[in-house]
Design a protein around this motif. Structure first.
Motif, PDB file in Angstrom:
ATOM      1  N   ARG A 169      -2.145  -5.305  10.814  1.00 27.03           N
ATOM      2  CA  ARG A 169      -1.331  -4.315  10.083  1.00 27.03           C
ATOM      3  C   ARG A 169      -0.344  -5.014   9.157  1.00 27.03           C
ATOM      4  NH1 ARG A 169       0.674   0.636  13.766  1.00 27.03           N
ATOM      5  NH2 ARG A 169       1.176   1.350  11.666  1.00 27.03           N
ATOM      6  N   ALA A 170       0.169  -6.155   9.598  1.00 23.42           N
ATOM      7  CA  ALA A 170       1.106  -6.897   8.744  1.00 23.42           C
ATOM      8  C   ALA A 170       0.398  -7.432   7.502  1.00 23.42           C
ATOM      9  CB  ALA A 170       1.741  -8.036   9.530  1.00 23.42           C
ATOM     10  N   GLU A 171      -0.817  -7.932   7.670  1.00 27.46           N
ATOM     11  CA  GLU A 171      -1.570  -8.435   6.523  1.00 27.46           C
ATOM     12  C   GLU A 171      -1.906  -7.306   5.552  1.00 27.46           C
ATOM     13  OE1 GLU A 171      -4.174 -12.212   8.068  1.00 27.46           O
ATOM     14  OE2 GLU A 171      -4.681 -10.244   8.902  1.00 27.46           O
ATOM     15  N   ILE A 172      -2.240  -6.143   6.091  1.00 19.00           N
ATOM     16  CA  ILE A 172      -2.565  -4.994   5.236  1.00 19.00           C
ATOM     17  C   ILE A 172      -1.344  -4.571   4.434  1.00 19.00           C
ATOM     18  CG2 ILE A 172      -3.239  -2.560   5.266  1.00 19.00           C
ATOM     19  CD1 ILE A 172      -4.927  -3.246   7.779  1.00 19.00           C
ATOM     20  N   ALA A 173      -0.197  -4.514   5.094  1.00 23.46           N
ATOM     21  CA  ALA A 173       1.030  -4.121   4.391  1.00 23.46           C
ATOM     22  C   ALA A 173       1.412  -5.119   3.309  1.00 23.46           C
ATOM     23  CB  ALA A 173       2.171  -3.967   5.391  1.00 23.46           C
ATOM     24  N   SER A 174       0.964  -6.367   3.450  1.00 23.00           N
ATOM     25  CA  SER A 174       1.313  -7.415   2.477  1.00 23.00           C
ATOM     26  C   SER A 174       0.301  -7.555   1.346  1.00 23.00           C
ATOM     27  CB  SER A 174       1.459  -8.758   3.202  1.00 23.00           C
ATOM     28  OG  SER A 174       2.483  -8.710   4.181  1.00 23.00           O
ATOM     29  N   LEU A 175      -0.741  -6.730   1.347  1.00 22.41           N
ATOM     30  CA  LEU A 175      -1.702  -6.791   0.247  1.00 22.41           C
ATOM     31  C   LEU A 175      -1.003  -6.478  -1.075  1.00 22.41           C
ATOM     32  CD1 LEU A 175      -4.799  -5.007   1.854  1.00 22.41           C
ATOM     33  CD2 LEU A 175      -4.611  -7.425   1.242  1.00 22.41           C
ATOM     34  N   PRO A 176      -1.465  -7.056  -2.178  1.00 22.10           N
ATOM     35  CA  PRO A 176      -0.757  -6.897  -3.453  1.00 22.10           C
ATOM     36  C   PRO A 176      -0.780  -5.455  -3.963  1.00 22.10           C
ATOM     37  CG  PRO A 176      -2.874  -7.992  -3.787  1.00 22.10           C
ATOM     38  CD  PRO A 176      -2.656  -7.939  -2.310  1.00 22.10           C
ATOM     39  N   ASP A 177       0.353  -5.023  -4.485  1.00 29.92           N
ATOM     40  CA  ASP A 177       0.482  -3.706  -5.111  1.00 29.92           C
ATOM     41  C   ASP A 177       0.097  -3.857  -6.578  1.00 29.92           C
ATOM     42  OD1 ASP A 177       1.228  -1.308  -6.233  1.00 29.92           O
ATOM     43  OD2 ASP A 177       3.147  -1.176  -5.182  1.00 29.92           O
ATOM     44  N   ASN A 178      -1.178  -3.642  -6.873  1.00 23.13           N
ATOM     45  CA  ASN A 178      -1.649  -3.865  -8.238  1.00 23.13           C
ATOM     46  C   ASN A 178      -1.120  -2.828  -9.222  1.00 23.13           C
ATOM     47  OD1 ASN A 178      -3.199  -1.897  -6.992  1.00 23.13           O
ATOM     48  ND2 ASN A 178      -5.108  -2.481  -7.989  1.00 23.13           N
ATOM     49  N   VAL A 290      -8.589   0.478   4.775  1.00 27.08           N
ATOM     50  CA  VAL A 290      -9.369  -0.505   5.512  1.00 27.08           C
ATOM     51  C   VAL A 290      -9.204  -0.213   6.997  1.00 27.08           C
ATOM     52  CG1 VAL A 290      -9.214  -2.303   3.745  1.00 27.08           C
ATOM     53  CG2 VAL A 290      -7.447  -2.152   5.521  1.00 27.08           C
ATOM     54  N   ILE A 291      -9.910  -0.981   7.823  1.00 25.81           N
ATOM     55  CA  ILE A 291      -9.807  -0.855   9.277  1.00 25.81           C
ATOM     56  C   ILE A 291      -9.118  -2.101   9.809  1.00 25.81           C
ATOM     57  CG2 ILE A 291     -11.087  -0.500  11.413  1.00 25.81           C
ATOM     58  CD1 ILE A 291     -13.387   0.597   9.741  1.00 25.81           C
ATOM     59  N   ASP A 292      -8.059  -1.926  10.602  1.00 22.69           N
ATOM     60  CA  ASP A 292      -7.293  -3.070  11.077  1.00 22.69           C
ATOM     61  C   ASP A 292      -7.930  -3.686  12.323  1.00 22.69           C
ATOM     62  OD1 ASP A 292      -6.582  -1.519  13.286  1.00 22.69           O
ATOM     63  OD2 ASP A 292      -4.557  -1.089  12.581  1.00 22.69           O
ATOM     64  N   THR A 293      -7.297  -4.721  12.831  1.00 25.08           N
ATOM     65  CA  THR A 293      -7.844  -5.466  13.970  1.00 25.08           C
ATOM     66  C   THR A 293      -7.897  -4.635  15.245  1.00 25.08           C
ATOM     67  OG1 THR A 293      -5.617  -6.369  14.318  1.00 25.08           O
ATOM     68  CG2 THR A 293      -7.197  -7.739  13.107  1.00 25.08           C
ATOM     69  N   GLU A 294      -7.161  -3.529  15.292  1.00 27.96           N
ATOM     70  CA  GLU A 294      -7.173  -2.644  16.453  1.00 27.96           C
ATOM     71  C   GLU A 294      -8.159  -1.495  16.282  1.00 27.96           C
ATOM     72  OE1 GLU A 294      -3.185  -1.395  17.102  1.00 27.96           O
ATOM     73  OE2 GLU A 294      -2.441  -3.402  17.563  1.00 27.96           O
ATOM     74  N   GLY A 295      -8.923  -1.521  15.179  1.00 30.23           N
ATOM     75  CA  GLY A 295      -9.920  -0.483  14.951  1.00 30.23           C
ATOM     76  C   GLY A 295      -9.368   0.807  14.405  1.00 30.23           C
ATOM     77  N   ARG A 296      -8.221   0.745  13.743  1.00 33.33           N
ATOM     78  CA  ARG A 296      -7.595   1.945  13.190  1.00 33.33           C
ATOM     79  C   ARG A 296      -7.664   1.937  11.669  1.00 33.33           C
ATOM     80  NH1 ARG A 296      -2.036   1.813  16.883  1.00 33.33           N
ATOM     81  NH2 ARG A 296      -3.063   2.160  18.902  1.00 33.33           N
ATOM     82  N   VAL A 297      -7.866   3.123  11.097  1.00 29.29           N
ATOM     83  CA  VAL A 297      -7.875   3.257   9.639  1.00 29.29           C
ATOM     84  C   VAL A 297      -6.446   3.102   9.127  1.00 29.29           C
ATOM     85  CG1 VAL A 297      -8.448   4.750   7.691  1.00 29.29           C
ATOM     86  CG2 VAL A 297      -9.847   4.812   9.767  1.00 29.29           C
ATOM     87  N   GLN A 298      -6.296   2.258   8.122  1.00 26.33           N
ATOM     88  CA  GLN A 298      -4.974   2.011   7.562  1.00 26.33           C
ATOM     89  C   GLN A 298      -5.028   2.130   6.035  1.00 26.33           C
ATOM     90  OE1 GLN A 298      -2.274   1.659   9.238  1.00 26.33           O
ATOM     91  NE2 GLN A 298      -2.987   1.137  11.296  1.00 26.33           N
ATOM     92  N   PRO A 299      -4.087   2.866   5.438  1.00 29.04           N
ATOM     93  CA  PRO A 299      -3.981   2.860   3.972  1.00 29.04           C
ATOM     94  C   PRO A 299      -3.404   1.533   3.503  1.00 29.04           C
ATOM     95  CG  PRO A 299      -2.174   4.116   4.916  1.00 29.04           C
ATOM     96  CD  PRO A 299      -3.061   3.710   6.066  1.00 29.04           C
ATOM     97  N   THR A 300      -3.757   1.121   2.307  1.00 28.25           N
ATOM     98  CA  THR A 300      -3.267  -0.138   1.749  1.00 28.25           C
ATOM     99  C   THR A 300      -2.455   0.135   0.489  1.00 28.25           C
ATOM    100  OG1 THR A 300      -5.063  -0.589   0.177  1.00 28.25           O
ATOM    101  CG2 THR A 300      -5.481  -1.130   2.499  1.00 28.25           C
ATOM    102  N   PRO A 301      -1.727  -0.865  -0.006  1.00 32.08           N
ATOM    103  CA  PRO A 301      -1.030  -0.712  -1.279  1.00 32.08           C
ATOM    104  C   PRO A 301      -1.937  -0.842  -2.499  1.00 32.08           C
ATOM    105  CG  PRO A 301      -0.028  -2.450   0.116  1.00 32.08           C
ATOM    106  CD  PRO A 301      -1.368  -2.140   0.668  1.00 32.08           C
ATOM    107  N   VAL A 302      -3.229  -1.070  -2.283  1.00 38.22           N
ATOM    108  CA  VAL A 302      -4.160  -1.361  -3.370  1.00 38.22           C
ATOM    109  C   VAL A 302      -4.630  -0.058  -4.014  1.00 38.22           C
ATOM    110  CG1 VAL A 302      -6.347  -2.426  -4.005  1.00 38.22           C
ATOM    111  CG2 VAL A 302      -4.914  -3.470  -2.230  1.00 38.22           C
ATOM    112  N   THR A 303      -4.348   0.088  -5.291  1.00 35.08           N
ATOM    113  CA  THR A 303      -4.805   1.254  -6.055  1.00 35.08           C
ATOM    114  C   THR A 303      -6.181   0.960  -6.631  1.00 35.08           C
ATOM    115  OG1 THR A 303      -2.549   1.937  -6.620  1.00 35.08           O
ATOM    116  CG2 THR A 303      -4.334   2.750  -8.031  1.00 35.08           C
TER     117      THR A 303
END
Length: 462
Positions: A169-178, A290-303
């Motif tokens: 989840r931390a890696e997903i939150a840190s994805l670039p905000d394009n 995307v799907i995180d390491t716990e198997g949960r759907v997570q929204p990303t900052p990627v447009t």
């Protein structure tokens, strides 16, 4: 031959001093321009180097085996696309030789732990999202086909690869905000600014928190993206919220109306429904999940994409025929921006006259143009398969197919012509937020068969 150069007299050039903010803006412009030129100079349109500069890298070979499509005599398609070129009737990867080739490269990816070859979180998210899309497609057999075993043979390695590519989840939150980066790009002159501002002029529209506000898009793209419907009135945020209030309080949204040339009346949005003013803008923002390491759907900052329509005129009446006339182009100004993997995930503007393969997932009818051949015994005039020049259509003109009516009549979030809720009361549109819209999208995904199948496979692997 001797060349003689004549030196011009020296001139005195006075030094001009610019403010620091101007110099910083100029450097930003130069940096974005140089980056785009550098990327485009290193790759060609038909070079498969999305994940690595070496086309033979395992990730590129996996991408090619699964997602690049062609047909006899045609060039390759699908190298840099938001969504794979798979229709509900597609047999690619289910029949030979593509089925055997797909399983071979998937097995290679799993056997050598190919997920460890690239650590870039954004590229891992891209690949997982594509494999997730392919898995969902495999879980929806086309009517009448008998390829269940082949689909199941794809599902197991796809599910394992999806799990191994998962980010925390931390890696997903840190994805670039394009999108935030695109806002600083002065070359994107028509890009709507301020979409992410909480109390800015743009209002994030919701369907009263009960369901996705763009149900057709969420369903067509399998709940793997969050779709945000954005509204901006010329008078600002307060006017936009007030307009949504007017729509909710209008008592008779449907009325029997006789269209020009029609023999009888039909049930349409009431012509008296409150109309927004000219220069109003409606936007559709698509963000990747995307799907995180716990198997949960997570929204990303990627447009993934942004579509914007500005209403310049309000043609009278409710006739959808304006979509086929020049008045449509005069009434609406359409802009679109899409994420480019060749540009390291930056948003780029769709250019005037640009063509692409459209309506793959959304309103496609299920026919795969790479495989379509007229069945034996069916009499038609002309060739029995599509020509390659018929494969692509004008992107910016395609919006008239669905949004041809004037004003609010063309806003399908409200006038749900294609949805299952047609002719019931339109949704109660309210001032919402991206988190709420992500939540209802994920809840929708949890109710789908393909999600239950993927979750079951994940548990088996544990």
């Amino acid at each position: 031959m001797k060349l003689i150069f004549h030196r011009q007299p020296a001139r005195i050039v006075h030094r001009v001093s610019f403010p620091r903010s101007v110099r910083r803006l100029a450097l930003t412009f130069i940096g974005v321009f140089v980056c785009a030129v550098d990327v485009s100079s290193r790759t060609s349109d038909d070079e498969n180097s999305i994940y690595d500069s070496n086309p033979k890298h395992l990730w590129n070979r996996l991408h090619e085996a699964l997602f690049i499509r062609t047909a006899p005599g045609w060039k390759s398609y699908g190298i840099d696309r938001l969504d794979p070129l798979f229709w509900s009737s597609t047999k690619h990867l289910l029949v030979e030789p593509s089925h055997r080739q797909a399983l071979a490269v998937l097995d290679e990816f799993l056997n050598v732990h190919g997920e460890k070859l690239i650590g870039d979180p954004l590229k891992r998210a891209w690949l997982q999202h594509d494999l997730w899309s392919l898995f969902d497609w495999s879980a929806s057999p086309y009517r009448g086909e008998n390829l269940v075993r082949e689909r199941q043979e794809l599902q197991r390695p796809l599910a394992i690869a999806i799990r191994r590519l998962a980010l925390s989840r931390a890696e997903i939150a840190s994805l670039p905000d394009n999108y935030a980066r695109a806002e600083t790009n002065i070359l994107l002159t028509t890009l709507p600014r301020g979409l992410s501002q909480r109390d800015g002029d743009w209002v994030c529209v919701g369907a009263n928190g009960s369901s996705p506000v763009a149900p057709e898009h969420v369903s067509a793209f399998g709940g793997r993206s969050v779709f945000l419907v954005m509204l901006r009135l010329p008078e600002g945020r307060r006017a936009a919220v007030s307009y949504l209030d007017q729509l909710r309080s209008f008592e008779r949204p449907w009325a029997y109306t006789k269209q020009p040339g029609a023999a009888r009346e039909s049930l349409l949005l009431n012509p008296e429904i409150p109309q927004f003013p000219t220069n109003t803008q409606w936007g559709l923002v698509r963000r990747m999940c995307v799907i995180d390491t716990e198997g949960r759907v997570q929204p990303t900052p990627v447009t993934e994409s942004i579509q914007v329509r500005r209403y310049l005129e309000m043609p009278p009446g409710t006739n959808s025929a304006i979509a086929q006339r020049l008045s449509f182009m005069q009434a609406q100004q359409f802009s679109e921006f899409v994420m480019s993997r060749r540009l390291e995930g930056l948003l780029r503007a769709v250019t005037k006259g640009e063509k692409d393969i459209l309506f793959v997932q959304l309103h496609s009818g299920g026919m795969d143009p790479f495989e379509f051949v007229v069945p034996d015994g069916v009499a038609i005039e002309g060739p029995t398969r599509l020509r390659e020049d018929e494969l692509q259509s004008n992107v910016l003109q395609s919006c008239s197919n669905c949004h041809g009516r004037p004003g609010v009549q063309s806003v399908l979030t409200y006038n749900q012509t294609f949805g299952l809720t047609s002719f019931r009361r339109p949704p109660e549109l309210v001032d919402s937020n991206p988190e709420q819209e992500a939540m209802v999208t994920i809840q929708w995904k949890h109710r789908q068969f393909d999600w239950g199948l993927l979750q079951g496979l994940w548990k088996d692997f544990q």
